[in-house]
Design an enzyme around this catalytic site. Structure first.
Site, short mmCIF file in Angstrom:
data_model
loop_
_atom_site.label_atom_id
_atom_site.label_comp_id
_atom_site.label_asym_id
_atom_site.label_seq_id
_atom_site.Cartn_x
_atom_site.Cartn_y
_atom_site.Cartn_z
N GLU A 151 58.57 -34.24 -18.37
CA GLU A 151 58.60 -34.85 -19.72
C GLU A 151 60.02 -34.97 -20.29
O GLU A 151 60.34 -34.41 -21.33
CB GLU A 151 57.71 -34.07 -20.68
CG GLU A 151 56.24 -34.23 -20.38
CD GLU A 151 55.33 -33.67 -21.47
OE1 GLU A 151 55.79 -32.88 -22.31
OE2 GLU A 151 54.14 -34.03 -21.47
N GLU A 312 48.69 -35.08 -16.66
CA GLU A 312 48.26 -33.89 -17.42
C GLU A 312 47.30 -34.31 -18.52
O GLU A 312 47.49 -35.35 -19.16
CB GLU A 312 49.44 -33.23 -18.14
CG GLU A 312 50.46 -32.57 -17.27
CD GLU A 312 51.57 -31.92 -18.14
OE1 GLU A 312 51.32 -31.57 -19.30
OE2 GLU A 312 52.69 -31.80 -17.62
C1 GLA Z 1 53.37 -30.90 -21.73
C2 GLA Z 1 54.12 -30.25 -20.60
C3 GLA Z 1 53.40 -29.08 -20.01
C4 GLA Z 1 52.76 -28.24 -21.08
C5 GLA Z 1 51.82 -29.10 -21.89
C6 GLA Z 1 51.08 -28.33 -22.96
O1 GLA Z 1 52.64 -31.98 -21.39
O2 GLA Z 1 54.48 -31.13 -19.59
O3 GLA Z 1 54.36 -28.33 -19.30
O4 GLA Z 1 53.73 -27.71 -21.90
O5 GLA Z 1 52.59 -30.08 -22.55
O6 GLA Z 1 50.25 -29.20 -23.71
#
Ligand code: GLA
Ligand code: ZN
Length: 676
Positions: A151, A312
């Site tokens: 991210e 995710e």
């Molecule tokens: C993001 C991150 C993860 C985690 C999630 C929690 O998407 O990439 O590492 O921190 O948030 O919601």
């Protein structure tokens, strides 16, 4: 297709962080993952400190054991490079890796996603780590993709960034004269005579905080350049790691996890360097089903592959919102199906096992603190896993057949929201949502496209708040309309060029195609509105009212009050075989629905099918196979009538002749193969 053409199964799994656990737990995890039908893990997302304990030491011993274990258990691996959080020792020894905020505050070690993108230390060690990992693990044929960092995002305002910014400006503009012109520095006598006089636009220079705490700028040109530069700088870090991985594993696809409509990074530019798009979907409890779908459609649209990986999502709950509401029974499945409907080829979670300490210990996971499989969440994950197996890849390689597109552009987004006037209520995303939601609610498929994309594939192209018109775009739009397309744009469009310089009478280069001249813009404060009538119905005019003159276009609606009462608010101009519309204000949900229903009807754009309110119908088509997703986003049972002969995709192949009705439970969804 995402994860490679030869893939015939739907990958299912997520972020797995065994480095937080002892090895007995790993064995138990393997057993539980099998039980949940998980076939892929994303490994090594935050292990930089563990695998590089100091300057010249790399220690892969523990990761080797994890890799052996997951291979033995038949799991595929999406391999991360761990560069989303730098080690403490590195920050102590090489201070240039730490970011500086817009107010000049230099960070200490802590948090994550916090490395300066122009730090020589970060660039050197992150690319080196990526290369070492690829060299070391190249023999593992279960690595199906590389996941660079995590991210990417944010901004840095440090001295290294300042130096690099000057270089970036030299590259883009060539001469100081060109920079002065682009930033219009003759305003307030800000002319630069030496490159070193240029400083970063931040709270110490051109920026200030307004009453609401938002950071605003006094010089849009330089601030816009800085947005571009930072997005490019972070992209350069991604590319360095990507190239490092490719040296050893040239055929394995490389991605990084994006975040949908994330303002700081120009993902349309980023996608060119990604083998496939992956993204993390965390809708907040008050997001509408349309808002989730909109992000999926954007992520699908930025890449030629027309698909993505859902890297995710939480199986149940997040930890970082003020109120972390549980996904209701069935909602996780429904949101997974919705992702697939809009282009996802793989469904993954954050995370497999819940941590016991730090800020994510109350974030949902497939395996929670109890470590048991008899939980609601585990059962739902396992049952979806079994279903995905049963679907046997039916929607992989499927494309969304859209005849309507919404044109979005990050640089335009930055420029619109940096504008000092006419209204702080003018938000780019609001304008995009106005149109997207109305189409979504009618089951009209939408593609998101950028200014470089081909318009001729579409019957309707909507460009909300097209404030900045880049070179050539006006001609492309004109041609699109001339050839029979329907083009729609809105208030505050066509004003500036790519440097945010006003080009003359509004709407600038779009004037001819739109057949209007906009003389003034009236900003209405929250709660105030004008109105207009359309087909006998009254609709509000809010936020901004453009005051315009007809220069060839026809007035479809006129304002009803104030000194500009009776002047046009919505216009349509015939251009060749097509039409181009100008909606000179922001209206309400009912208007956008009614308006787009009419536009689609006239342009011959058909909805997928009719469904009751709250039920979405979306199609993915692969050659002769059309897969229909029926998704009930409402919390109550709904009945849907199938317009075609369909059969369930679940392996039972149960058939439903056209005219059959099916019942969808609360948050229920079904997928069918159908004969369109
Ligand atoms: C993001 C991150 C993860 C985690 C999630 C929690 O998407 O990439 O590492 O921190 O948030 O919601
Ligand atoms: Zn920096």
């Amino acid at each position: 297709m995402a994860y490679g053409k030869q893939v015939t199964e739907i990958y299912y799994g997520g972020d797995y962080n065994p480095e937080q656990w002892s090895e007995e737990v790993w064995e138990e995890d393997m057993r539980l993952m099998k039980k949940a039908h998980i076939n892929l893990v994303t490994l090594n997302v935050f292990s930089w400190a563990a695998i590089q304990p100091s300057e010249d030491v790399y220690d892969f011993e523990r990761l080797d054991r994890i890799m052996e274990l997951v291979r033995k258990n038949g799991l595929k691996v999406c391999m991360a490079t761990s560069t989303g959080a730098h080690p403490a020792w590195m920050a102590k020894r090489h201070q240039d890796i730490l970011r500086t905020d817009s107010d000049g505050m230099r960070h200490k070690f802590g948090g994550r996603h916090n490395s300066c993108p122009n730090s020589p230390t970060y660039r050197h060690y992150s690319a080196k780590l990526a290369e070492k990992l690829a060299e070391h693990y190249r023999g593992y044929d279960n690595i199906v993709a590389w996941h660079i960092a995590n991210e990417y995002g944010g901004r840095c305002y440090c001295e290294n960034c300042e130096k690099a910014f000057r270089e970036w400006l030299k590259e883009r503009y060539g001469t100081l004269e060109a920079v002065n012109r682009a930033f219009n520095t003759s305003f307030w006598g800000h002319t630069f005579y030496d490159w070193d006089e240029i400083v970063i636009p931040d709270l110490r220079s051109e920026h200030f905080r307004d009453g609401s705490g938002s950071e605003r700028t006094m010089f849009q040109g330089i601030s816009l350049a800085y947005e571009r530069f930072q997005s490019d700088s972070i992209l350069a870090c991604y590319r360095l790691e990507r190239d490092a991985v490719k040296k050893w594993m040239p055929d394995t696809p490389v991605t990084t996890n994006l975040m949908g409509f994330y303002k700081p990074l120009d993902y349309q530019k980023w996608a060119k360097y990604m083998d496939f798009v992956s993204w993390d979907s965390y809708p907040s409890p008050d997001d509408l089903p349309a808002d989730c779908a909109m992000n999926h459609d954007l992520m699908r649209g930025i890449h030629d592959q027309d698909s993505f990986v859902l890297m995710e999502q939480t199986p149940s709950v997040t930890n970082w919102q003020p109120y972390n509401r549980l996904k209701r029974p069935g909602q996780m499945r429904l949101l997974s199906l919705q992702a697939a409907a809009h282009g996802a080829d793989a469904i993954q979670f954050f995370q497999i096992r819940r941590s016991i300490g730090a800020c994510e210990k109350y974030h949902g996971a497939v395996i929670d603190h109890a470590g048991r499989s008899d939980t609601r969440v585990f059962r739902e994950v396992a049952s979806l896993g079994a279903e995905l197996e049963g679907w046997n890849g039916v929607f992989l390689n499927g494309r969304t057949p859209s005849e309507t597109a919404i044109l979005v552009d990050w640089e335009n987004w930055w420029a619109v929201e940096y504008s000092a006037g006419p209204s702080v209520l003018m938000k780019y995303m609001d304008a995009v949502k106005d149109y997207y939601r109305a189409l979504f609610d009618q089951n009209v498929p939408v593609d998101f496209i950028g200014v470089d994309d081909d318009l001729s594939r579409y019957k309707v192209v909507i460009a909300p708040l097209l404030y900045m018109v880049k070179p050539g775009l006006d001609q492309k739009i004109k041609k699109f309309a001339e050839n029979g397309g329907t083009f729609i744009t809105t208030y505050f469009s066509g004003l500036v060029d790519q440097d945010d310089l006003v080009v003359g009478a509004y709407p600038g280069k779009l004037s001819g195609t739109l057949g209007i001249w906009v003389e003034e813009n009236d900003a209405l404060p929250e709660g105030e509105e004008n109105s207009f009538l359309w087909n006998g119905k009254r609709y509000p005019a809010r936020v901004l009212c453009d005051l315009m003159h007809l220069e060839g276009a026809e007035a479809i609606c006129r304002y009803e009050s104030d000194f500009y009462s009776g002047t046009p608010v919505i216009t349509c101009n015939k251009v060749g075989k097509g039409n181009s519309w100008y909606v000179g204000t922001r209206s309400d949900e009912t208007f956008y629905r009614d308006f787009l229903e009419r536009i689609c009807e006239d342009a011959g754009v058909k909805p997928v099918m009719e469904t009751p309110e709250g039920v979405e119908a979306t199609i993915r088509r692969n050659g002769q196979t059309s897969v229909l997703f029926l998704l009930n986003h409402s919390g109550r049972e709904q009945t849907v009538c199938l317009p075609w002969d369909c059969c369930l995709c679940d392996g039972s192949c149960e058939s439903y002749p056209a005219g059959s009705t099916i019942q969808l439970g609360a948050y229920g969804g079904e997928i069918f193969k159908c004969q369109l």
